[in-house]
Design a protein around this motif. Structure first.
Motif, PDB file in Angstrom:
ATOM      1  N   UNK A 132      -2.041  16.713  17.912  1.00  0.00           N
ATOM      2  CA  UNK A 132      -0.901  17.514  17.437  1.00  0.00           C
ATOM      3  C   UNK A 132       0.210  16.606  16.910  1.00  0.00           C
ATOM      4  N   UNK A 133       0.346  15.429  17.491  1.00  0.00           N
ATOM      5  CA  UNK A 133       1.382  14.488  17.044  1.00  0.00           C
ATOM      6  C   UNK A 133       0.672  13.212  16.583  1.00  0.00           C
ATOM      7  N   UNK A 134       0.231  13.175  15.359  1.00  0.00           N
ATOM      8  CA  UNK A 134      -0.574  12.034  14.913  1.00  0.00           C
ATOM      9  C   UNK A 134       0.177  10.710  15.023  1.00  0.00           C
ATOM     10  N   UNK A 135      -0.567   9.669  15.328  1.00  0.00           N
ATOM     11  CA  UNK A 135       0.065   8.353  15.394  1.00  0.00           C
ATOM     12  C   UNK A 135       0.151   7.753  13.986  1.00  0.00           C
ATOM     13  N   UNK A 193       1.878  15.473  23.410  1.00  0.00           N
ATOM     14  CA  UNK A 193       0.818  15.312  22.414  1.00  0.00           C
ATOM     15  C   UNK A 193      -0.514  15.729  23.034  1.00  0.00           C
ATOM     16  N   UNK A 194      -1.364  16.375  22.252  1.00  0.00           N
ATOM     17  CA  UNK A 194      -2.680  16.770  22.760  1.00  0.00           C
ATOM     18  C   UNK A 194      -3.665  16.855  21.604  1.00  0.00           C
ATOM     19  N   UNK A 195      -4.962  16.864  21.911  1.00  0.00           N
ATOM     20  CA  UNK A 195      -5.940  16.994  20.817  1.00  0.00           C
ATOM     21  C   UNK A 195      -5.735  18.317  20.092  1.00  0.00           C
ATOM     22  N   UNK A 196      -6.035  18.320  18.817  1.00  0.00           N
ATOM     23  CA  UNK A 196      -5.884  19.555  18.034  1.00  0.00           C
ATOM     24  C   UNK A 196      -6.777  20.653  18.594  1.00  0.00           C
ATOM     25  N   UNK A 197      -6.221  21.835  18.633  1.00  0.00           N
ATOM     26  CA  UNK A 197      -6.984  23.005  19.063  1.00  0.00           C
ATOM     27  C   UNK A 197      -7.765  23.509  17.842  1.00  0.00           C
ATOM     28  N   UNK A 198      -9.116  23.524  17.912  1.00  0.00           N
ATOM     29  CA  UNK A 198      -9.909  23.926  16.730  1.00  0.00           C
ATOM     30  C   UNK A 198      -9.542  25.327  16.233  1.00  0.00           C
ATOM     31  N   UNK A 199      -9.085  26.180  17.148  1.00  0.00           N
ATOM     32  CA  UNK A 199      -8.730  27.536  16.749  1.00  0.00           C
ATOM     33  C   UNK A 199      -7.464  27.536  15.867  1.00  0.00           C
ATOM     34  N   UNK A 200      -6.508  26.687  16.229  1.00  0.00           N
ATOM     35  CA  UNK A 200      -5.285  26.564  15.407  1.00  0.00           C
ATOM     36  C   UNK A 200      -5.668  26.062  14.014  1.00  0.00           C
ATOM     37  N   UNK A 237       4.419   4.420  17.522  1.00  0.00           N
ATOM     38  CA  UNK A 237       4.954   5.208  16.394  1.00  0.00           C
ATOM     39  C   UNK A 237       4.055   6.420  16.153  1.00  0.00           C
ATOM     40  N   UNK A 238       4.634   7.568  16.214  1.00  0.00           N
ATOM     41  CA  UNK A 238       3.873   8.793  15.892  1.00  0.00           C
ATOM     42  C   UNK A 238       4.822   9.890  15.449  1.00  0.00           C
ATOM     43  N   UNK A 239       4.270  10.933  14.888  1.00  0.00           N
ATOM     44  CA  UNK A 239       5.072  12.029  14.342  1.00  0.00           C
ATOM     45  C   UNK A 239       5.889  12.664  15.465  1.00  0.00           C
ATOM     46  N   UNK A 240       7.188  12.751  15.253  1.00  0.00           N
ATOM     47  CA  UNK A 240       8.021  13.398  16.269  1.00  0.00           C
ATOM     48  C   UNK A 240       8.693  14.631  15.679  1.00  0.00           C
ATOM     49  N   UNK A 241       7.949  15.308  14.852  1.00  0.00           N
ATOM     50  CA  UNK A 241       8.350  16.569  14.236  1.00  0.00           C
ATOM     51  C   UNK A 241       7.287  17.574  14.689  1.00  0.00           C
ATOM     52  N   UNK A 242       7.544  18.904  14.605  1.00  0.00           N
ATOM     53  CA  UNK A 242       6.422  19.822  14.878  1.00  0.00           C
ATOM     54  C   UNK A 242       5.211  19.365  14.072  1.00  0.00           C
ATOM     55  N   UNK A 243       4.176  18.921  14.771  1.00  0.00           N
ATOM     56  CA  UNK A 243       3.133  18.105  14.151  1.00  0.00           C
ATOM     57  C   UNK A 243       2.033  18.856  13.434  1.00  0.00           C
ATOM     58  N   UNK A 244       0.822  18.456  13.685  1.00  0.00           N
ATOM     59  CA  UNK A 244      -0.320  18.916  12.909  1.00  0.00           C
ATOM     60  C   UNK A 244      -0.600  20.387  13.178  1.00  0.00           C
ATOM     61  N   UNK A 245      -1.113  21.091  12.201  1.00  0.00           N
ATOM     62  CA  UNK A 245      -1.400  20.642  10.833  1.00  0.00           C
ATOM     63  C   UNK A 245      -0.255  20.941   9.869  1.00  0.00           C
ATOM     64  N   UNK A 275       0.833  -1.199   0.000  1.00  0.00           N
ATOM     65  CA  UNK A 275       0.000   0.000   0.000  1.00  0.00           C
ATOM     66  C   UNK A 275       0.862   1.240   0.000  1.00  0.00           C
ATOM     67  N   UNK A 276       0.204   2.396  -0.053  1.00  0.00           N
ATOM     68  CA  UNK A 276       0.957   3.663  -0.033  1.00  0.00           C
ATOM     69  C   UNK A 276       1.491   3.906   1.382  1.00  0.00           C
ATOM     70  N   UNK A 277       2.395   4.857   1.513  1.00  0.00           N
ATOM     71  CA  UNK A 277       2.820   5.270   2.853  1.00  0.00           C
ATOM     72  C   UNK A 277       4.311   5.228   3.102  1.00  0.00           C
ATOM     73  N   UNK A 278       5.039   4.383   2.351  1.00  0.00           N
ATOM     74  CA  UNK A 278       6.491   4.327   2.553  1.00  0.00           C
ATOM     75  C   UNK A 278       6.816   4.018   4.009  1.00  0.00           C
ATOM     76  N   UNK A 279       7.638   4.881   4.586  1.00  0.00           N
ATOM     77  CA  UNK A 279       8.026   4.725   5.996  1.00  0.00           C
ATOM     78  C   UNK A 279       6.808   4.502   6.888  1.00  0.00           C
ATOM     79  N   UNK A 280       5.723   5.196   6.595  1.00  0.00           N
ATOM     80  CA  UNK A 280       4.525   5.102   7.450  1.00  0.00           C
ATOM     81  C   UNK A 280       3.752   3.816   7.192  1.00  0.00           C
TER      82      UNK A 280
END
Ligand code: N01
Length: 557
Positions: free
Chosen positions: A93-96, A231-238, A66-74, A53-58
């Protein structure tokens, strides 16, 4: 193997050669965008990937935690489509890993990419045909393909590193590499699990495994500085602001050192008193993520003393968190903070306070051999039901070398790169005409927002192909002189920092026998300015051939 019917270049059934303008190897962030962009220019493009399937590393890295360990979403996502930004909701903020994979699957459907991707197909051979000015390729299924341009989007962290430990293959229990994690659920319940390796993959998976396993033994060769990811839920305002101002945010990302809209400090650590520094470090530790490394002081990664102030702070945190002083001591690193890939964690150090977790410091008690029933170190025997190899990758160049394309005169990339990983712009290699790498050695790759970097690199490749086509040119390749200059430029920037002083996968030091070279362009957005300059100067540093490519008899068949 699923072949796509509706495509005009559908695979031929009689074993004849399929011809494309562009072949892309890899269907991760880089390859998917290359397909979208180049197909949008009217080129015939086909993508091959060994995964299903698609995704490569992911697609491959499905280990627990395993989750994003870079400045995350969005921000860790494609930026090219405002519609996409509006349509996709990131939960955290840091999607799995499942969230990132779901996103890439959505992208593949949304932009109708799958019809030009062939999965479960490894590229077995890639050889440049000078007469035809085309790449001749052969897949693991024996299909023969030709393409004028070959784009290697093979991933910087995809060639897994299996350590050469005596007896590893004799282990009788379950054994998994984090970079090749099974698709079926893996249960740790009631099991004695050993994890070898404490890089990002180890640090992310260890807390998850510890929660479920009967007993977890962590085999650590080098301790790591890790920062809470928070990691935390996305802030709708952001999200709302990002969607409303995406063009401006994208411009800010493109111009920022890390490719994320992220405040980077311009102050020296010594402009503050020790008390002020401590207060700032504490504030940024609580904030979590990369802020403490890039948002504290500008000289953390360039000045040894500045670096020590932050390293001392994090070592202090390890001492506070880990209750057993001997274990805390073993977990404290002694190299320059941030010069190995900076880790972000969710309860890593806290895990060592659990009764069912033990740490083995391999520097004091090295592994002697793996036995069918566990791991024997110099001082002890550790009985295990499962072994997890979080031992990383032959990074940046490994997957390219496993492909090992052959360029002019049949010379292989392996021969070319025996002593130096030469490239021009991190994207092209002398004697390998019409070959492009996405996130190759000498590009910003892993130290810039990778999806955004892949978009900008693909756009440059697209412009280059257009240039060739409109000027009646059949082939492009860099000069050796341009490679040497680029090499010096990349090394010159790196040598102003502390990065090259540490053994890491950035320098190739994690792979026995690999020559040491810091392979990341650290100039961030300057890289994309350099790409634009080179193009504006008529592709300075490159040589061209007029288009004379003749399909050889074999290719024409
Ligand atoms: O690999 P690593 P990784 N005996 O090379 C140890 C990205 N990533 O898979 O440090 C014993 O960092 C080795 O020890 P040492 C991310 O960029 C992203 O963890 O060489 N130990 C080290 O501790 C990351 O940096 C995400 O002394 C041995 C570990 O194994 C990169 O991938 C998630 C050994 C390897 O650590 C690689 O991370 C995960 C041996 N023979 C990874 N050989 C995201 O979230 C090696 N080790 C996006």
């Amino acid at each position: 193997m699923a072949h796509m019917d509706q495509h005009s270049h559908k695979p031929k059934e009689n074993g004849a050669v399929e011809h494309y303008d562009v072949v892309v190897i890899g269907a991760g962030f880089g390859g998917l965008y290359a397909l979208h962009h180049l197909r949008g220019m009217g080129l015939s493009v086909r993508v091959y990937d060994g995964a299903a399937g698609v995704g490569g590393t992911w697609w491959w890295n499905r280990y627990p935690g395993a989750r994003v360990d870079f400045p995350g979403s969005p921000f860790y996502c494609y930026t090219f489509s405002e519609e996409l930004v509006r349509e996709w909701d990131w939960p955290e903020t840091q999607p799995d890993q499942p969230s990132v994979l779901a996103y890439l699957e959505y992208v593949a459907d949304r932009f109708d990419l799958r019809r030009d991707i062939q999965f479960e197909t490894w590229m077995r051979d890639a050889c440049y045909d000078e007469e035809a000015q085309r790449w001749r390729l052969e897949t693991s299924a024996g299909e023969r393909i030709s393409a004028q341009f070959l784009i290697c989007a093979v991933g910087t962290l995809s060639a897994t590193h299996k350590p050469d430990i005596p007896g590893l293959d004799t282990f009788a229990g379950e054994c998994y590499h984090t970079g090749r994690w099974p698709h079926e659920p893996v249960s740790f319940a009631g099991k004695r699990v050993g994890v070898i390796g404490t890089g990002s993959s180890g640090v992310q998976s260890i807390p998850e495994i510890a929660r479920e396993a009967a007993y977890l033994t962590v085999f650590q060769r080098t301790p790591q500085y890790s920062i809470p990811v928070r990691n935390r839920p996305m802030d709708p305002e952001v999200v709302r602001q990002a969607r409303e101002n995406w063009a401006a945010i994208r411009a800010k990302m493109t111009a920022s050192p890390l490719g994320a809209p992220f405040e980077v400090s311009e102050r020296s650590a010594f402009e503050d008193t020790p008390e002020q520094r401590q207060a700032l470090y504490e504030e940024l530790w609580q904030k979590g993520g990369f802020h403490i490394l890039f948002g504290s002081y500008a000289d953390i990664l360039t000045n040894k003393e500045a670096n020590r102030t932050l390293a001392d702070f994090v070592r202090g945190k390890i001492g506070e968190i880990v209750r057993d002083p001997a274990t805390a001591e073993k977990l404290m690193p002694d190299y320059y903070l941030g010069t190995k890939r900076q880790l972000l964690d969710d309860g890593y150090y806290e895990t060592f306070n659990r009764d069912n977790v033990a740490l083995v410091d391999l520097r004091q008690d090295p592994i002697q051999e793996i036995l069918p029933e566990g791991v024997r170190t110099a001082n002890s025997e550790h009985l295990l039901d499962m072994l997890v190899l979080a031992t990383g990758f032959d990074a940046i160049t490994g997957a390219l070398l496993r492909l090992n394309p052959r360029g002019r005169g049949g010379a292989s990339l392996e021969e070319k790169w025996r002593t130096r990983f030469d490239s021009y712009l991190g994207m092209t290699v002398a004697d390998f005409p019409n070959l492009f790498m996405i996130h190759g050695p000498g590009s910003p790759s892993v130290l810039f927002n990778m999806p955004l970097g892949a978009e900008l690199e693909s756009a440059w490749i697209g412009d280059c192909v257009r240039y060739l086509r409109t000027h009646g040119l059949g082939a492009i390749e860099p000069t050796p002189d341009a490679e040497q200059r680029w090499d010096r430029e990349v090394a010159g920037i790196a040598n102003e920092t502390l990065y090259p002083l540490t053994d890491s996968w950035y320098t190739g030091a994690n792979i026995p026998g690999k020559h040491r070279q810091f392979c990341v362009y650290l100039g961030g957005p300057d890289y994309f300015r350099r790409l634009a300059e080179v193009a504006a100067q008529g592709y300075e540093g490159f040589v061209f051939e007029p288009e004379y490519g003749q399909l050889t008899e074999e290719l024409a068949s």
